[in-house]
Design an enzyme around this catalytic site. Structure first.
Site, PDB file in Angstrom:
ATOM      1  N   PRO A   9      37.790  46.775  44.158  1.00  0.00           N
ATOM      2  CA  PRO A   9      37.777  46.809  42.695  1.00  0.00           C
ATOM      3  C   PRO A   9      37.437  45.484  42.022  1.00  0.00           C
ATOM      4  O   PRO A   9      37.869  44.420  42.470  1.00  0.00           O
ATOM      5  CB  PRO A   9      39.202  47.242  42.327  1.00  0.00           C
ATOM      6  CG  PRO A   9      40.008  47.125  43.563  1.00  0.00           C
ATOM      7  CD  PRO A   9      39.069  47.233  44.715  1.00  0.00           C
ATOM      8  N   ASN A  10      36.675  45.623  40.970  1.00  0.00           N
ATOM      9  CA  ASN A  10      36.278  44.517  40.083  1.00  0.00           C
ATOM     10  C   ASN A  10      35.212  43.592  40.662  1.00  0.00           C
ATOM     11  O   ASN A  10      34.716  42.715  39.959  1.00  0.00           O
ATOM     12  CB  ASN A  10      37.496  43.695  39.626  1.00  0.00           C
ATOM     13  CG  ASN A  10      38.501  44.558  38.879  1.00  0.00           C
ATOM     14  OD1 ASN A  10      38.130  45.208  37.903  1.00  0.00           O
ATOM     15  ND2 ASN A  10      39.734  44.600  39.324  1.00  0.00           N
ATOM     16  N   ARG A  17      33.169  38.384  35.475  1.00  0.00           N
ATOM     17  CA  ARG A  17      34.595  38.324  35.777  1.00  0.00           C
ATOM     18  C   ARG A  17      35.038  36.894  36.109  1.00  0.00           C
ATOM     19  O   ARG A  17      34.601  36.325  37.099  1.00  0.00           O
ATOM     20  CB  ARG A  17      34.838  39.207  37.005  1.00  0.00           C
ATOM     21  CG  ARG A  17      36.222  39.158  37.514  1.00  0.00           C
ATOM     22  CD  ARG A  17      36.319  39.821  38.862  1.00  0.00           C
ATOM     23  NE  ARG A  17      37.703  39.886  39.244  1.00  0.00           N
ATOM     24  CZ  ARG A  17      38.143  40.151  40.448  1.00  0.00           C
ATOM     25  NH1 ARG A  17      37.274  40.405  41.408  1.00  0.00           N
ATOM     26  NH2 ARG A  17      39.413  40.181  40.706  1.00  0.00           N
ATOM     27  N   TYR A  22      35.237  32.972  40.110  1.00  0.00           N
ATOM     28  CA  TYR A  22      34.352  33.714  41.014  1.00  0.00           C
ATOM     29  C   TYR A  22      32.879  33.315  40.909  1.00  0.00           C
ATOM     30  O   TYR A  22      32.052  33.818  41.670  1.00  0.00           O
ATOM     31  CB  TYR A  22      34.499  35.220  40.762  1.00  0.00           C
ATOM     32  CG  TYR A  22      35.892  35.731  41.121  1.00  0.00           C
ATOM     33  CD1 TYR A  22      36.280  35.867  42.454  1.00  0.00           C
ATOM     34  CD2 TYR A  22      36.819  36.050  40.127  1.00  0.00           C
ATOM     35  CE1 TYR A  22      37.548  36.316  42.788  1.00  0.00           C
ATOM     36  CE2 TYR A  22      38.097  36.501  40.445  1.00  0.00           C
ATOM     37  CZ  TYR A  22      38.463  36.631  41.785  1.00  0.00           C
ATOM     38  OH  TYR A  22      39.714  37.069  42.112  1.00  0.00           O
ATOM     39  N   ASN A  74      36.034  43.406  51.818  1.00  0.00           N
ATOM     40  CA  ASN A  74      36.769  42.607  50.841  1.00  0.00           C
ATOM     41  C   ASN A  74      37.499  43.631  49.975  1.00  0.00           C
ATOM     42  O   ASN A  74      36.918  44.181  49.032  1.00  0.00           O
ATOM     43  CB  ASN A  74      35.809  41.758  49.996  1.00  0.00           C
ATOM     44  CG  ASN A  74      36.580  40.915  48.982  1.00  0.00           C
ATOM     45  OD1 ASN A  74      37.778  41.112  48.753  1.00  0.00           O
ATOM     46  ND2 ASN A  74      35.885  39.970  48.362  1.00  0.00           N
ATOM     47  N   ALA A  77      41.904  43.285  45.108  1.00  0.00           N
ATOM     48  CA  ALA A  77      43.347  43.297  44.850  1.00  0.00           C
ATOM     49  C   ALA A  77      44.105  44.194  45.829  1.00  0.00           C
ATOM     50  O   ALA A  77      45.280  43.941  46.129  1.00  0.00           O
ATOM     51  CB  ALA A  77      43.623  43.729  43.414  1.00  0.00           C
ATOM     52  N   GLU A  98      37.661  40.579  57.516  1.00  0.00           N
ATOM     53  CA  GLU A  98      38.138  40.539  56.121  1.00  0.00           C
ATOM     54  C   GLU A  98      37.505  39.328  55.438  1.00  0.00           C
ATOM     55  O   GLU A  98      37.523  38.231  55.999  1.00  0.00           O
ATOM     56  CB  GLU A  98      39.674  40.385  56.165  1.00  0.00           C
ATOM     57  CG  GLU A  98      40.329  40.179  54.823  1.00  0.00           C
ATOM     58  CD  GLU A  98      41.838  39.863  54.965  1.00  0.00           C
ATOM     59  OE1 GLU A  98      42.311  39.556  56.092  1.00  0.00           O
ATOM     60  OE2 GLU A  98      42.527  39.918  53.939  1.00  0.00           O
ATOM     61  N   HIS A 100      37.154  37.130  51.696  1.00  0.00           N
ATOM     62  CA  HIS A 100      37.536  36.866  50.300  1.00  0.00           C
ATOM     63  C   HIS A 100      36.690  35.730  49.770  1.00  0.00           C
ATOM     64  O   HIS A 100      36.516  34.716  50.466  1.00  0.00           O
ATOM     65  CB  HIS A 100      39.019  36.500  50.192  1.00  0.00           C
ATOM     66  CG  HIS A 100      39.891  37.611  50.661  1.00  0.00           C
ATOM     67  ND1 HIS A 100      40.092  38.739  49.916  1.00  0.00           N
ATOM     68  CD2 HIS A 100      40.559  37.795  51.823  1.00  0.00           C
ATOM     69  CE1 HIS A 100      40.858  39.565  50.601  1.00  0.00           C
ATOM     70  NE2 HIS A 100      41.143  39.023  51.766  1.00  0.00           N
ATOM     71  N   ARG A 107      46.066  30.471  45.790  1.00  0.00           N
ATOM     72  CA  ARG A 107      46.106  31.013  44.424  1.00  0.00           C
ATOM     73  C   ARG A 107      47.498  31.537  44.093  1.00  0.00           C
ATOM     74  O   ARG A 107      48.476  31.010  44.595  1.00  0.00           O
ATOM     75  CB  ARG A 107      45.008  32.090  44.281  1.00  0.00           C
ATOM     76  CG  ARG A 107      43.598  31.522  44.455  1.00  0.00           C
ATOM     77  CD  ARG A 107      42.542  32.557  44.216  1.00  0.00           C
ATOM     78  NE  ARG A 107      42.634  33.132  42.880  1.00  0.00           N
ATOM     79  CZ  ARG A 107      42.036  34.282  42.520  1.00  0.00           C
ATOM     80  NH1 ARG A 107      41.307  34.939  43.400  1.00  0.00           N
ATOM     81  NH2 ARG A 107      42.165  34.741  41.294  1.00  0.00           N
TER      82      ARG A 107
HETATM   83  C1  DQA Z   1      39.447  38.535  46.186  1.00  0.00           C
HETATM   84  C2  DQA Z   1      40.840  37.947  45.992  1.00  0.00           C
HETATM   85  C3  DQA Z   1      41.809  38.988  45.449  1.00  0.00           C
HETATM   86  O1  DQA Z   1      43.097  38.421  45.278  1.00  0.00           O
HETATM   87  C4  DQA Z   1      41.323  39.485  44.103  1.00  0.00           C
HETATM   88  O2  DQA Z   1      42.178  40.504  43.619  1.00  0.00           O
HETATM   89  C5  DQA Z   1      39.908  39.938  44.121  1.00  0.00           C
HETATM   90  C6  DQA Z   1      38.926  39.192  44.913  1.00  0.00           C
HETATM   91  C7  DQA Z   1      38.414  37.479  46.595  1.00  0.00           C
HETATM   92  O3  DQA Z   1      37.340  37.877  47.028  1.00  0.00           O
HETATM   93  O4  DQA Z   1      38.670  36.283  46.461  1.00  0.00           O
HETATM   94  O5  DQA Z   1      39.536  40.865  43.419  1.00  0.00           O
HETATM   95  O6  DQA Z   1      39.505  39.513  47.217  1.00  0.00           O
END
Ligand code: DQA
Length: 143
Positions: A9-10, A17, A22, A74, A77, A98, A100, A107
């Protein structure tokens, strides 16, 4: 080698964003780079994004049923609390990496724990888009 890449998501809102966190490149830029890196390594990729937990679970089922050779994920959240995604990953008998974009260990408190790290072959964090390149190289090195 055929890999599925799932973004949670997002991540479709990259660019707009929280650019201070990011960056300013958008999701299309990310997909373009992934395609280029994959081509260079002769890896075929199926890149997906969803804002829905259940849909991500179904993507993972498909990765199992369609016999993908690995998964790069990835979960955004969902990383921090989705036991449904964890359980789906446990179905797979191929390596899972995985990724990120940010360093989740540096963070907010709630981001420091990933419910999938212990069942993944590797976790890459804090390297921005390049993290996906490193994940592809991990699979390339397995060949
Ligand atoms: C994320 C880190 C997560 O905590 C966050 O909710 C994201 C992106 C990252 O790629 O750094 O949406 O997975």
């Amino acid at each position: 080698m055929n890999l599925m890449i799932i973004n949670g998501p997002n991540l479709d809102m990259l660019g707009a964003r929280q650019p201070e966190i990011y960056g300013t490149e958008d999701y299309e830029d990310l997909c373009f780079k992934i395609d280029q890196w994959a081509q260079d390594l002769d890896i075929s990729v199926d890149v997906r994004q969803s804002n829905y937990e259940g849909e991500i679970v179904e993507f993972i089922h498909e990765a199992f049923e369609e016999r993908f050779d690995g998964l790069i994920i990835n979960p955004a959240a969902y990383t921090h609390y989705s036991y449904a995604i964890r359980d789906a990953i446990l179905i797979l008998d191929v390596p899972v990496v995985e990724v990120h974009l940010t360093d989740i260990s540096q963070r907010d408190e709630f981001r420091r724990h990933s419910v999938i790290s212990d069942i993944c072959a590797k976790t890459i964090k804090g390297k921005g888009f390049e993290g996906y390149k490193e994940a592809l190289e991990f699979f390339f090195d397995l060949l």
